[in-house]
Design a protein around this motif. Structure first.
Motif, PDB file in Angstrom:
ATOM      1  N   GLY A   8       0.782  -1.230   0.000  1.00  0.00           N
ATOM      2  CA  GLY A   8       0.000   0.000   0.000  1.00  0.00           C
ATOM      3  C   GLY A   8       0.811   1.274   0.000  1.00  0.00           C
ATOM      4  O   GLY A   8       0.253   2.366  -0.015  1.00  0.00           O
ATOM      5  N   LEU A   9       2.119   1.153   0.016  1.00  0.00           N
ATOM      6  CA  LEU A   9       2.979   2.329  -0.017  1.00  0.00           C
ATOM      7  C   LEU A   9       2.857   3.002  -1.382  1.00  0.00           C
ATOM      8  O   LEU A   9       2.910   2.343  -2.413  1.00  0.00           O
ATOM      9  N   LEU A  10       2.693   4.304  -1.377  1.00  0.00           N
ATOM     10  CA  LEU A  10       2.506   5.043  -2.625  1.00  0.00           C
ATOM     11  C   LEU A  10       3.477   6.218  -2.664  1.00  0.00           C
ATOM     12  O   LEU A  10       3.437   7.088  -1.773  1.00  0.00           O
ATOM     13  N   ARG A  11       4.345   6.229  -3.687  1.00  0.00           N
ATOM     14  CA  ARG A  11       5.265   7.376  -3.856  1.00  0.00           C
ATOM     15  C   ARG A  11       4.454   8.553  -4.373  1.00  0.00           C
ATOM     16  O   ARG A  11       3.735   8.436  -5.353  1.00  0.00           O
ATOM     17  N   LEU A  12       4.578   9.676  -3.705  1.00  0.00           N
ATOM     18  CA  LEU A  12       3.843  10.874  -4.102  1.00  0.00           C
ATOM     19  C   LEU A  12       4.594  11.612  -5.203  1.00  0.00           C
ATOM     20  O   LEU A  12       5.824  11.586  -5.234  1.00  0.00           O
ATOM     21  N   PRO A  13       3.855  12.274  -6.086  1.00  0.00           N
ATOM     22  CA  PRO A  13       4.544  13.052  -7.130  1.00  0.00           C
ATOM     23  C   PRO A  13       5.371  14.167  -6.510  1.00  0.00           C
ATOM     24  O   PRO A  13       5.006  14.728  -5.471  1.00  0.00           O
ATOM     25  N   SER A  14       6.498  14.469  -7.143  1.00  0.00           N
ATOM     26  CA  SER A  14       7.344  15.553  -6.666  1.00  0.00           C
ATOM     27  C   SER A  14       6.614  16.870  -6.835  1.00  0.00           C
ATOM     28  O   SER A  14       5.912  17.068  -7.836  1.00  0.00           O
TER      29      SER A  14
END
Length: 161
Positions: free
Chosen positions: A153-159
């Motif tokens: 469920g880890l989601l990298r957020l947009p820069s």
């Protein structure tokens, strides 16, 4: 100088701003330079039901001794109105000293590497952003830990633009 990795997390009172502001405050610590910061990630909370977290990792180059660095991190948490009421409960800001060079530290107030480092996707993936070839003090490669730790469920957020 020592290389120190610090985990950042927040799930209260504008978590994105809490973590972003904490990066600035880490860069302002005495005898310390902020060398790198990971992407920001959204993760599900560990523990009782609560809002999702914003997580990241910072790499510091510091002359502060481990306990002095811990004190400085806790002072930043206090400035963000951190309240320690519930283990794994919600928080405005959590700063964890994950690694301090290649040292293994077991003291009453501080354990390094952080005791849950190897089990937390919200720590391992941001660490890999900064230092993909990192090895823990015991010689374990970060890549091995990542292969055993699903993103869950880890989601990298947009820069930010």
């Amino acid at each position: 100088m020592a290389l120190a990795y610090v985990g950042l997390g927040s799930n209260l009172e504008d978590p994105l701003a809490q973590v972003t502001d904490a990066f600035v405050e880490l860069a302002e610590l005495p005898l310390t330079s902020l060398l790198a910061r990971s992407s920001l990630y959204s993760s599900r909370a560990v523990g009782p039901e609560q809002p999702d977290y914003i997580n990241a990792v910072a790499l510091l180059d510091t002359q502060l001794a481990p306990l002095a660095l811990l004190d400085a991190l806790q002072a930043i948490e206090q400035a963000h109105q951190r309240v320690r009421i519930q283990h794994w409960g919600p928080r405005t800001l959590d700063l964890d000293l994950l690694l301090y060079s290649d040292q293994i530290i077991e003291e009453e107030r501080l354990t390094v590497p952080h005791p849950y480092l190897t089990q937390r996707s919200f720590v391992l993936y941001p660490l890999a952003d900064i230092t993909p070839n990192l090895q823990l003090p015991d010689g374990t490669p970060l890549t091995d830990l990542l292969s055993r730790c699903p993103a869950d469920g880890l989601l990298r957020l947009p820069s930010p633009a």
